[in-house]
Design an enzyme around this catalytic site. Structure first.
Site, PDB file in Angstrom:
ATOM      1  N   SER A 161       1.893 -32.890   7.625  1.00  0.00           N
ATOM      2  CA  SER A 161       1.637 -33.461   6.401  1.00  0.00           C
ATOM      3  C   SER A 161       1.241 -32.624   5.473  1.00  0.00           C
ATOM      4  CB  SER A 161       0.502 -34.575   6.410  1.00  0.00           C
ATOM      5  OG  SER A 161      -0.689 -33.959   7.014  1.00  0.00           O
ATOM      6  N   HIS A 206      -5.020 -26.092   8.746  1.00  0.00           N
ATOM      7  CA  HIS A 206      -5.354 -27.336   7.679  1.00  0.00           C
ATOM      8  C   HIS A 206      -4.560 -28.287   7.962  1.00  0.00           C
ATOM      9  CE1 HIS A 206      -7.621 -25.181   4.302  1.00  0.00           C
ATOM     10  NE2 HIS A 206      -7.836 -24.685   5.643  1.00  0.00           N
ATOM     11  N   ASP A 207      -3.366 -28.177   8.591  1.00  0.00           N
ATOM     12  CA  ASP A 207      -2.511 -29.180   8.872  1.00  0.00           C
ATOM     13  C   ASP A 207      -3.103 -30.242  10.014  1.00  0.00           C
ATOM     14  OD1 ASP A 207       0.037 -31.183   8.879  1.00  0.00           O
ATOM     15  OD2 ASP A 207       0.787 -29.918  10.611  1.00  0.00           O
ATOM     16  N   PRO A 241     -13.422 -28.395   7.148  1.00  0.00           N
ATOM     17  CA  PRO A 241     -14.524 -27.780   6.798  1.00  0.00           C
ATOM     18  C   PRO A 241     -14.618 -26.743   5.643  1.00  0.00           C
ATOM     19  CG  PRO A 241     -13.464 -27.047   8.949  1.00  0.00           C
ATOM     20  CD  PRO A 241     -12.726 -28.096   8.429  1.00  0.00           C
ATOM     21  N   ASN A 287      -6.513 -26.706  -0.316  1.00  0.00           N
ATOM     22  CA  ASN A 287      -5.164 -26.193   0.035  1.00  0.00           C
ATOM     23  C   ASN A 287      -4.468 -25.386  -1.025  1.00  0.00           C
ATOM     24  OD1 ASN A 287      -5.293 -27.227   2.860  1.00  0.00           O
ATOM     25  ND2 ASN A 287      -4.482 -29.029   2.159  1.00  0.00           N
ATOM     26  N   HIS A 346     -10.273 -15.027  11.305  1.00  0.00           N
ATOM     27  CA  HIS A 346     -10.553 -14.376  10.126  1.00  0.00           C
ATOM     28  C   HIS A 346     -10.489 -12.820  10.318  1.00  0.00           C
ATOM     29  CE1 HIS A 346     -13.040 -17.952   8.609  1.00  0.00           C
ATOM     30  NE2 HIS A 346     -11.860 -18.138   8.559  1.00  0.00           N
ATOM     31  N   THR A 347      -9.819 -12.538  11.233  1.00  0.00           N
ATOM     32  CA  THR A 347      -9.819 -11.108  11.642  1.00  0.00           C
ATOM     33  C   THR A 347      -8.456 -10.525  10.750  1.00  0.00           C
ATOM     34  OG1 THR A 347      -9.446  -9.108  13.084  1.00  0.00           O
ATOM     35  CG2 THR A 347      -8.249 -11.226  13.548  1.00  0.00           C
ATOM     36  N   ASP A 359       1.012 -32.996  12.093  1.00  0.00           N
ATOM     37  CA  ASP A 359       2.266 -33.713  11.713  1.00  0.00           C
ATOM     38  C   ASP A 359       3.073 -33.072  10.516  1.00  0.00           C
ATOM     39  OD1 ASP A 359       0.482 -34.275   9.505  1.00  0.00           O
ATOM     40  OD2 ASP A 359       0.708 -36.549   9.709  1.00  0.00           O
ATOM     41  N   ARG A 400      -3.752 -20.286   8.593  1.00  0.00           N
ATOM     42  CA  ARG A 400      -4.613 -21.179   8.083  1.00  0.00           C
ATOM     43  C   ARG A 400      -3.803 -22.738   7.818  1.00  0.00           C
ATOM     44  NH1 ARG A 400      -6.231 -20.866   2.001  1.00  0.00           N
ATOM     45  NH2 ARG A 400      -7.971 -22.298   1.810  1.00  0.00           N
TER      46      ARG A 400
END
Length: 323
Positions: free
Chosen positions: A75, A65-66, A161, A93, A191-192, A73, A61
């Protein structure tokens, strides 16, 4: 009309930039500067996930999200400062875990190759190896990412999202990053593994339309089971996203979604698109015959979003701080 044309042009330029940046990544990028980097990352990640298998999903995840905010990068790894709140402290986050694992792997690499391997590359490799340890697919990770120097919490809110998006919103979000509908459903298959706090889906269980009802898109028996675990105000309880095998990377997620037992609104929403629904049904019928291969391909594609290469960015000494 002029504004719409301007948006199309900007979007096209961003997509081309992202694609070109991704093409500058290469396999065995560190073959001369740090030839054992992948072996080091694999060794450390295997040790971590073997002891704490529930960290694999948060690391997956985290990589997602990065990449969706400013590109891949690193961040998301940066700490907030007195002047600015960083991505990791944005609401989406705040439930991320695994930063310590990335730091541990980074330290091991630094001991062998100081100042050579970026945190962004380490996160991409750690994610791949964490998934692999849980019997998931293994893919070759193109490397050469540089670390960004900017991390803004507000950008996480506008780029990630949320779990309540419908399929149209999800497809638009992924398209803005150069990913298509197949990437959407394939990456959703992640999501498994993992768990979620009740607060991320409790709106589906209680008063969904203002009448004290549950989401009709959610299987009623499954909804009843979830209500026994989660009260309307529960923000601490964790629920398995793939009950019974949440520590094993497999194709079971698609069977759950097909039975209307996807935990999030965004899981159930996938069935609203005919092509995506066909992919889900095909994986169910063939016991995930192409899922691992497809997942590997989409992860490589996602890992190329908006990367910094060449003279852009830096190689951080510590992942939570710019140099």
């Amino acid at each position: 009309m002029a504004l719409a044309k301007h948006f199309v042009v900007v979007f096209a330029l961003l997509f081309v930039f992202n694609s070109c940046s991704g093409q500058r990544l290469k396999l065995r990028y560190y073959r001369k500067t740090c030839p054992k980097v992948e072996a080091i990352v694999k060794r450390e990640t295997t040790r971590i996930i073997t002891r704490a298998p529930t960290l694999a999903a948060p690391l997956l995840r985290m990589h997602f999200h990065d990449c969706f905010v400013r590109g891949c990068d690193g961040s998301v790894l940066l700490n907030s400062t007195r002047r600015a709140q960083a991505e990791k402290d944005a609401i989406p986050n705040q439930s991320l875990r695994g930063f310590g694992a990335v730091d541990r792997v980074k330290s091991a690499v630094e001991r062998k190759c100081p100042g050579v391997v970026s945190c962004a590359d380490i996160l991409a490799l750690v994610t791949r190896d964490a998934v692999s340890v849980l019997n998931g697919p293994f893919w070759k990770v193109p490397l050469g990412r540089k670390d960004g120097k900017v991390s803004i919490a507000a950008e996480a809110l506008t780029n990630l999202p949320p779990p309540f998006f419908n399929v149209t919103q999800l497809k638009a979000s992924f398209a803005s990053k150069g990913l298509n509908s197949k990437d959407l459903v394939v990456l959703s298959g992640g999501h498994t593994i993992g768990t979620s706090h009740c607060s991320s889906f409790s709106s589906r269980l209680y008063n969904f339309t203002g009448r004290g009802d549950s989401d009709p898109a959610l299987d009623s028996n499954y909804a009843a089971r979830l209500r026994r675990k989660c009260s309307p105000t529960d923000v601490t309880t964790l629920v398995e996203m793939d009950p019974g095998s949440f520590k094993t990377f497999d194709e079971d997620y698609f069977a759950l979604v097909a039975k209307r037992r996807g935990l999030f609104t965004s899981d159930s929403a996938l069935l609203a698109d005919a092509k995506i629904r066909a992919y889900i049904n095909r994986q169910v019928a063939t016991k995930g015959s192409t899922f691992f291969k497809d997942f590997a391909k989409s992860m490589v594609k996602m890992g190329k979003i908006g990367v910094l290469t060449g003279n852009n960015g830096e190689i951080r000494k510590r992942c939570a701080f710019v140099n």
